[in-house]
Every structure is written in structure tokens, then in C-alpha cells.
Design an enzyme around this catalytic site. Sequence first.
Site, PDB file in Angstrom:
ATOM      1  N   LYS A 203       0.817  -1.216   0.000  1.00  0.00           N
ATOM      2  CA  LYS A 203       0.000   0.000   0.000  1.00  0.00           C
ATOM      3  C   LYS A 203       0.862   1.282   0.000  1.00  0.00           C
ATOM      4  O   LYS A 203       2.086   1.211   0.061  1.00  0.00           O
ATOM      5  CB  LYS A 203      -0.941  -0.025   1.206  1.00  0.00           C
ATOM      6  CG  LYS A 203      -1.947  -1.178   1.163  1.00  0.00           C
ATOM      7  CD  LYS A 203      -2.850  -1.100  -0.045  1.00  0.00           C
ATOM      8  CE  LYS A 203      -4.095  -1.942   0.045  1.00  0.00           C
ATOM      9  NZ  LYS A 203      -3.913  -3.394   0.013  1.00  0.00           N
TER      10      LYS A 203
HETATM   11  C1  LIG Z   1     -10.115  -2.263  -1.191  1.00  0.00           C
HETATM   12  C2  LIG Z   1      -9.530  -2.979  -0.015  1.00  0.00           C
HETATM   13  N1  LIG Z   1     -10.157  -2.925   1.155  1.00  0.00           N
HETATM   14  C3  LIG Z   1      -9.664  -3.533   2.256  1.00  0.00           C
HETATM   15  C4  LIG Z   1      -8.510  -4.251   2.205  1.00  0.00           C
HETATM   16  C5  LIG Z   1      -8.020  -4.958   3.423  1.00  0.00           C
HETATM   17  O1  LIG Z   1      -6.811  -4.436   3.877  1.00  0.00           O
HETATM   18  P1  LIG Z   1      -5.965  -5.226   4.970  1.00  0.00           P
HETATM   19  O2  LIG Z   1      -5.171  -6.265   4.243  1.00  0.00           O
HETATM   20  O3  LIG Z   1      -5.094  -4.186   5.598  1.00  0.00           O
HETATM   21  O4  LIG Z   1      -6.921  -5.809   5.933  1.00  0.00           O
HETATM   22  C6  LIG Z   1      -7.809  -4.341   1.000  1.00  0.00           C
HETATM   23  C7  LIG Z   1      -6.546  -5.102   0.931  1.00  0.00           C
HETATM   24  O5  LIG Z   1      -5.902  -5.231  -0.043  1.00  0.00           O
HETATM   25  C8  LIG Z   1      -8.331  -3.694  -0.149  1.00  0.00           C
HETATM   26  O6  LIG Z   1      -7.708  -3.775  -1.322  1.00  0.00           O
END
Ligand SMILES: Cc1ncc(COP(=O)(O)O)c(C=O)c1O
Length: 397
Positions: A203
Site C-alpha cells: 500500500k
Molecule cells: C479495497 C480494499 N479494502 C480492504 C482491504 C483490506 O486491507 P488489509 O489487508 O489491511 O486488511 C484491501 C486489501 O488489499 C483492499 O484492497
Amino acid sequence: MITARKTFLPFALPSISEEAIEEVSNVLRSGWITSGPKVKQFEMEFGDFVSCRESIALNSATAGLHLALEAIGITEKDAVITSSVTFTASAEVICYFKAEPLLTDVDAVDNLMTAETIQELIDRECRFDGKKLIHKKSGKIVRALIPVHLAGHSCNMEKIIPLAKSYNLSVIEDAAHAFPAVHKNKMIGSWGDFTVFSFYATKGITTGEGGMVTTNHSHFADRIRVMRLHGINRDAYNRPGWYYEVIDAGFKYNMTDVAAALGIAQLREAHGFWKRRRDLAQTYATEFKNLKGMKLPREDANGMHSWHLFRIELDPNLAKIGRDTLAEELKERNIGTSLHFIPIYEHPYYKKNFHFEKKNFPNASKMYDRTLSIPLYPGMSNEDVGDVVNAVKELLS
Ligand SMILES: Cc1ncc(COP(=O)(O)O)c(C=O)c1O
């Protein structure tokens, strides 16, 4: 004959500086490695960055989405709207409560949830009794909206927030892709009731795994702070003595100081990371502008795109080759790609449990057939970018 790169170019990679490694090492040597002063510092600095009063650091964005829904008291009697074009996390958190996930289609250009696609879903599936929005088929009350700032292009919050208010819906922005991003002169992080960021490895900034919720509602922030650590009313670092009370059955979602130290270092570099991403995106845009049948992602006309992803779209009637062939040919040339996203309604779990009708998602379906994400990250060298440009041009011109 195919001219492939000597080494594989991954679709995404984190950028970790020697300074960041040093700061993480200092925490590892300090004797306090779980949630403590570094988490506090990271929360304060992140809150300042996005201009939001409250920031709560967690071990993922998924935890953040979960705790935001928990804070507003979602139950199995409720329904929550999110986008059909997102990662499963945005929808799965709704299922944690046995609530009903409702999916909007997306717009044809940026593949975002819009005020229009939300209204379309409401008109088709819900009725409003003046106070409550009711999902007709399940009888559940629609309580919240989770817009997804896909790829780092912000949803139009200036239109979505008043629409949500008119139906008494809370707004929980999924900003996993949107750091740093600006919408109409305000940073993403200070618009909705809650904004949830991800610090997953690829990210805008990373803590390995991690997330942050920002909110201007202090009572919700307090609830999230308690529920991120077992429902305990005091965190371990601030506990004056041995006594604590468990006031609810909470979760184990806290961020460690090791992760926060990396986050603090990454935050200092965030602007530079963003600038490199934007420069690379501009290089792609310039190089690909004459390729037939290829639609490029656009700058955010309402603000600042985070450039988390560079998603291209191929028109099967005009492009020389299809999306799948392009992905395979790039792999042959040692270049990684990805797809964002397989629509939620295509996954077996959601098919089996919620029976979404594909005809309600014409733009999402088209997106699924046509888009591909190509490498875009600050650590790419000019040579790496040149390799991607040459390969794509060779295949599509
Ligand atoms: C659009 C979106 N929302 C939520 C998430 C979840 O993030 P995390 O892996 O930090 O829980 C991701 C992860 O890639 C994502 O792409």
C-alpha cells in the site's frame, strides 16, 4: 523471439529505507515491542497528516472496517451497502455480523461506487419509510455505506455523504488504496464518519500488516480503542497498576510498536513515495496514449489520486489482443500483473449465500473482462518502467 527481462518484475513491492530499518531495530532493542509509545506517536502523526481528530491504529484495514461497523452497532437485523468492485474485506466484515451485504454497480470510467449507482440499488431493492431504509427482500434495515476509493481515485464524497444522510446511513470509507489522496481540497481521512486505511505490504505506506481508522466522532473512537484490545478499558502501556476491567467481548486487533515504528518512518517518506508513483503513472499515460483500444486511468479531476494502482482497460473490439493474452504475454516477458478486482458477486461464497443477479452489475462485469493492473510502485527504476512500456507497446501497437 520474445525479449524477456532477466529478472522477474513483481507487480508490487514495498519500499523500505535503511532509516526505517534502523527505527524498527531501535524498537526491537528497546524492551517494549507491543502496543506502546510508537503506536501513540504514529496515531498522532497520521491524524495530523489527514487532518482528522481521532486515529486508531490496528493490525489491518479489515479490523478497522469490522470495528467501525461494530461501533455503530450493526447486528444481524441490518444491511450495509458496498461496492461490487472491491476486495472481499469490504464485504466480508458485513457478514461477520450476519448482516446483509448489498452491492452497487460502479461507474464505467473509474469503476467507483457513485451517488447514482447507490441510488439505483436503493430504487431497485429498498423502500424508505421516512426514517429507515428497508431492504425489501430480507426485511433488514440498511444502516451504513462503505464506498471504496478504488486504485486511489476518490469516490465523489461531496455527493455520497448528503445522499447517505438523507437515508440515515453512516459512511465508512474504505481507503485501503487512498493514502495519500485528496478530494475537493480535503484529505481522504476527514470526510466520512469513519475512514479506514490499510498498511499492507504493497500500500501507499506499509507497516507489514496494519491499518488505521480515522474519525471525528470521539465516542466511536473510544469504542474502537476498547474493542481492538479484548474489550479491556485500559491498554497495557497506560495501565497504572495491575487492575483492569473487561467491559465487552472484544478482539485482538492492536498494532505493535514494531509495526508503528515502520509506519512512522514510512509516513515521513509518504510524499516522496506518492510523487514517484504519480511520475510513473504520467510516464505510462504519455507512452500509451496512442495505443488503440486501451483506456488509461485518469487523474482525479476532483482532487489528488494516490496512484496506488495503474489499471488499464482493453476494448476487446479494438485492442490487438485481449486482457488475458496481455497478462500471459507480460508474464512471458517476466513482468507481473494483477486484477482489481474479481467482482464480489463472482466469488463462490457470495454466490451461494446472497444470490446477486449479474444483470444488475453491467459496468462491474465489463470491468472484470477488460482490466489489468500493471506494476506501479516507488521502487521501480526507470529501466523497470521502460521494460513495461516497451513490452506493452510491442504487444498492443
Ligand atoms: C479495497 C480494499 N479494502 C480492504 C482491504 C483490506 O486491507 P488489509 O489487508 O489491511 O486488511 C484491501 C486489501 O488489499 C483492499 O484492497
